[in-house]
Motif scaffolding. Sequence first.
Motif, PDB file in Angstrom:
ATOM      1  N   TYR A  80      38.496  39.354  41.113  1.00  0.00           N
ATOM      2  CA  TYR A  80      38.934  40.737  41.317  1.00  0.00           C
ATOM      3  C   TYR A  80      38.768  41.511  40.016  1.00  0.00           C
ATOM      4  O   TYR A  80      39.214  41.077  38.959  1.00  0.00           O
ATOM      5  CB  TYR A  80      40.401  40.758  41.749  1.00  0.00           C
ATOM      6  N   THR A  81      38.116  42.666  40.129  1.00  0.00           N
ATOM      7  CA  THR A  81      37.986  43.550  38.963  1.00  0.00           C
ATOM      8  C   THR A  81      38.622  44.890  39.325  1.00  0.00           C
ATOM      9  O   THR A  81      38.152  45.580  40.242  1.00  0.00           O
ATOM     10  CB  THR A  81      36.505  43.765  38.593  1.00  0.00           C
ATOM     11  N   PRO A  82      39.710  45.265  38.660  1.00  0.00           N
ATOM     12  CA  PRO A  82      40.380  46.519  39.001  1.00  0.00           C
ATOM     13  C   PRO A  82      39.552  47.730  38.567  1.00  0.00           C
ATOM     14  O   PRO A  82      38.811  47.691  37.582  1.00  0.00           O
ATOM     15  CB  PRO A  82      41.696  46.440  38.227  1.00  0.00           C
TER      16      PRO A  82
END
Length: 190
Positions: free
Chosen positions: A165-167
């Motif tokens: 996950y990359t915000p």
Amino acid sequence: MHRFKAQGVSTRVFSKPQWVHPKDRLKQWTILTGDKVAIIAGRDKDTIGEIKSVNRQTNTVIVEGKKLAKKHVPMQPGAPEGIMRKELPIHVSNVMLLHPDTQVPTRIERRQIETTLDNGQVKKRWARFVKGTEIEIPKPERKYNDRSGDEQFSTAPEDVLAVTYTPSNEPPVPADLVRELRNPYKRRTV
């Protein structure tokens, strides 16, 4: 009857169990789930099967693949023709445990065995024996989980530690789509 309807199950699939008075129920059971038994009466007489379940309220057992009955049920994926085959209960007096060595139907007696542990503590347990002998009938092993070894851990440890996950700061839905879907008649607080 209503109990089955409350569970969403048709009474045509599962019939109402026969009631047995508490004084007539067996106090000590020698037959357990997973035992190999011989059926000594009924349509499947002189056949051997494995106990699938035990019902202590009605003094009955269900033997896997024995005393099959056809049930006409509404069409469903499990019964495409509308006919389902299921095992019906057999009274416990119509089955006998098998001798562990000869695999012949045999009578059983229960005895209490005392074992002394290393620390001097005495433990008592009930065991099943072939009647009149010292041959013990072992309890069947419970089947909890068929998967063993590496199959239990299907995800590799390297994959667990990987960051997936990359915000980001932008909203997940475009702003013009939100304006289009918004209700024009809703009062907005300004």
